[in-house]
Design an enzyme around this catalytic site. Structure first.
Site, PDB file in Angstrom:
ATOM      1  N   SER A 147      48.803-128.515 -45.688  1.00 58.31           N
ATOM      2  CA  SER A 147      49.426-129.834 -45.830  1.00 58.31           C
ATOM      3  C   SER A 147      49.804-130.397 -44.450  1.00 58.31           C
ATOM      4  O   SER A 147      49.647-131.594 -44.182  1.00 58.31           O
ATOM      5  CB  SER A 147      50.667-129.711 -46.722  1.00 58.31           C
ATOM      6  OG  SER A 147      51.370-130.906 -46.760  1.00 58.31           O
ATOM      7  N   LYS A 169      56.737-130.304 -45.048  1.00 55.92           N
ATOM      8  CA  LYS A 169      55.610-130.295 -45.983  1.00 55.92           C
ATOM      9  C   LYS A 169      55.830-129.403 -47.202  1.00 55.92           C
ATOM     10  O   LYS A 169      54.894-128.814 -47.749  1.00 55.92           O
ATOM     11  CB  LYS A 169      54.284-129.870 -45.296  1.00 55.92           C
ATOM     12  CG  LYS A 169      53.938-130.616 -44.052  1.00 55.92           C
ATOM     13  CD  LYS A 169      54.187-132.082 -44.103  1.00 55.92           C
ATOM     14  CE  LYS A 169      53.306-132.839 -45.062  1.00 55.92           C
ATOM     15  NZ  LYS A 169      53.734-134.270 -45.149  1.00 55.92           N
TER      16      LYS A 169
HETATM   17  P1  A3P Z   1      51.003-133.247 -49.575  1.00 53.68           P
HETATM   18  O1  A3P Z   1      51.133-134.678 -49.191  1.00 53.68           O
HETATM   19  O2  A3P Z   1      50.257-132.437 -48.589  1.00 53.68           O
HETATM   20  O3  A3P Z   1      50.466-133.057 -50.973  1.00 53.68           O
HETATM   21  P2  A3P Z   1      57.519-133.237 -47.143  1.00 53.68           P
HETATM   22  O4  A3P Z   1      58.202-134.361 -47.811  1.00 53.68           O
HETATM   23  O5  A3P Z   1      58.437-132.077 -46.895  1.00 53.68           O
HETATM   24  O6  A3P Z   1      56.746-133.686 -45.948  1.00 53.68           O
HETATM   25  O7  A3P Z   1      56.468-132.658 -48.165  1.00 53.68           O
HETATM   26  C1  A3P Z   1      55.344-133.391 -48.580  1.00 53.68           C
HETATM   27  C2  A3P Z   1      54.806-132.679 -49.810  1.00 53.68           C
HETATM   28  O8  A3P Z   1      55.726-132.850 -50.895  1.00 53.68           O
HETATM   29  C3  A3P Z   1      53.527-133.235 -50.348  1.00 53.68           C
HETATM   30  O9  A3P Z   1      52.490-132.625 -49.646  1.00 53.68           O
HETATM   31  C4  A3P Z   1      53.577-132.858 -51.839  1.00 53.68           C
HETATM   32  O10 A3P Z   1      52.792-131.744 -52.113  1.00 53.68           O
HETATM   33  C5  A3P Z   1      55.038-132.455 -52.057  1.00 53.68           C
HETATM   34  N1  A3P Z   1      55.707-133.091 -53.180  1.00 53.68           N
HETATM   35  C6  A3P Z   1      56.518-132.428 -54.052  1.00 53.68           C
HETATM   36  N2  A3P Z   1      57.006-133.258 -54.966  1.00 53.68           N
HETATM   37  C7  A3P Z   1      56.497-134.484 -54.692  1.00 53.68           C
HETATM   38  C8  A3P Z   1      56.637-135.765 -55.325  1.00 53.68           C
HETATM   39  N3  A3P Z   1      57.404-135.907 -56.417  1.00 53.68           N
HETATM   40  N4  A3P Z   1      55.976-136.816 -54.787  1.00 53.68           N
HETATM   41  C9  A3P Z   1      55.185-136.640 -53.686  1.00 53.68           C
HETATM   42  N5  A3P Z   1      55.024-135.452 -53.050  1.00 53.68           N
HETATM   43  C10 A3P Z   1      55.678-134.380 -53.547  1.00 53.68           C
END
Ligand code: A3P
Length: 395
Positions: A187, A88
């Site tokens: 998150s 996250k």
């Molecule tokens: P949220 O969905 O809670 O906002 P991971 O891929 O490690 O599971 O992390 C998910 C998180 O990546 C998302 O959390 C979001 O905040 C973040 N994120 C950063 N850059 C992003 C992007 N370009 N597109 C979508 N999410 C992004």
């Protein structure tokens, strides 16, 4: 166990022993299922039961000499980069953006773990390093040029992983993405809620984090009016539900103890091998982060991410441009970058205080190893300092 002749003398002794038994005794040797024999052996010698460490047979020509020649091609598929998480923090976006550069190749997709391999956690580790390397083979790439990387966000906070990883991939670069641990916790809660987790759907984040802080059965009255989770509305009354609540709370909070986890990695990798990315900066300016990352990784022909990423106002995030579809953005799926209410001030303050000593330690560690402080870290430390001086004034 194909332990790749870490102990060549053992193999020699073993075959000499067999030939001795065959020549000089009346004992009859028969084949028996090695797993059954292992069970008998470890019942007799339980202290010897440990998980082996996989090392890389390709790193030692004596080991390679006794490894099946049909597996030698796997040597070209060992990953050179581990994106270790935590979950996250934007790891899927980083994975997606890195794959836009044709030099970088990730593992084949799996039905179980999707883009993640999760080899160094317990689930797959016993399958051995050939299984691991073969996850990177077959990708559409020239193995002599490709830079294979494993993105498994479950690695960061699993204390077994740094040692296992450094035994197999001692020269790997380790990439970590860090966002404010309070935001990461929230998150994760939202992620579990969206996946239909019964606890996350039954408790608000405030209830999970604040009310369940000591003992879930002793719900505190924090605001003067009762915050109690009423029995009639609380479907989580039995012991196993309490355990599940604690488990979810722990999965929200524990990965955010960044200093503790970073120390485990620094015990097994040199600080020069570790790249820490400010997850907040990555969210707002991923092109700058990706361009810098290519520099840090010493890529000879870097691509300019400013040309292939663009902000998508509907998504609220930067997304890859699809040049074949008239430069339309192709954003990550709806499970990444979810929209939800901001967390309450009360729970944010609580989490800022909970993470305070770890955040301070992280700032020291980053200074010691010469890495810049993430922007959110300054802000998190400042906010607790301001609160403390406000409460001093009130005294
Ligand atoms: P949220 O969905 O809670 O906002 P991971 O891929 O490690 O599971 O992390 C998910 C998180 O990546 C998302 O959390 C979001 O905040 C973040 N994120 C950063 N850059 C992003 C992007 N370009 N597109 C979508 N999410 C992004």
């Amino acid at each position: 166990m194909s332990n790749y002749a870490n102990d060549r003398l053992a193999l020699y002794t073993f075959s000499e022993l067999i030939s001795f038994v065959q020549r000089y005794t009346n004992l009859q040797l028969r084949y028996a299922n090695p797993l059954k024999l292992a069970d008998i052996y470890f019942d007799l010698f339980p202290n010897e039961k440990t998980t082996p460490f996989w090392t890389n047979p390709c790193d030692d020509k004596r080991h390679l000499a006794i490894w099946s020649t049909t597996k030698h091609y796997l040597c070209n598929h060992a990953p050179k980069i581990l994106i270790v998480g935590p979950q996250k923090t934007g790891t899927t976006a980083l994975y997606t953006f890195l794959n836009l550069n044709p030099l970088f190749k990730s593992a084949r997709m799996s039905r179980e773990d999707f883009e993640e391999v999760q080899f160094f956690n317990d689930k797959h580790y016993a399958r051995g390093s050939d299984w691991y390397f073969s996850r990177f083979a077959g990708a559409n790439a020239n193995p002599n040029e490709a830079i294979y990387f494993d993105k498994s966000a479950t690695y960061f906070d699993d204390s077994k992983v740094p040692e296992r990883a450094s035994n197999l991939l001692p020269n790997a670069r380790i990439i970590m993405l860090l966002v404010d641990p309070a935001d990461r916790a929230y998150s994760w809660y939202q992620h579990m809620k969206a996946h239909g987790d019964i606890i996350a759907n039954g408790l608000s984040f405030d209830q999970l984090i604040l009310d369940a802080r000591d003992d879930i059965s002793l719900v505190e009255n924090r605001t003067g009016k009762s915050n109690k989770i009423e029995p009639s509305t609380n479907p989580f009354e039995n012991a196993s539900s309490m355990a599940a609540i604690r488990q979810l709370r722990n999965r929200c909070i524990h990965p955010g103890f960044y200093a503790q986890h970073l120390i485990s990695w620094l015990e097994h990798y040199s600080s020069r091998q570790i790249i820490i990315i400010d997850g907040q900066w990555f969210k707002y300016n991923p092109a700058a982060v990706m361009n810098r990352l290519q520099l840090l990784l010493g890529i000879r022909d870097p691509i300019d991410y400013n040309e292939i990423l663009a902000f998508d106002s509907r998504k609220g995030y930067f997304c890859p441009l699809d040049t074949l579809a008239g430069n339309r953005t192709r954003c990550l799926g709806k499970s990444k970058g979810r929209k939800y209410e901001p967390m309450s001030e009360q729970v944010r303050h609580y989490l800022n205080r909970l993470y305070l000593s770890q955040n301070r330690q992280l700032a020291h560690l980053l200074n010691d190893i010469g890495q810049p402080l993430p922007t959110w870290l300054d802000a998190a430390l400042d906010s607790v300092a301001q609160l403390a001086s406000a409460s001093d004034r009130n005294l």
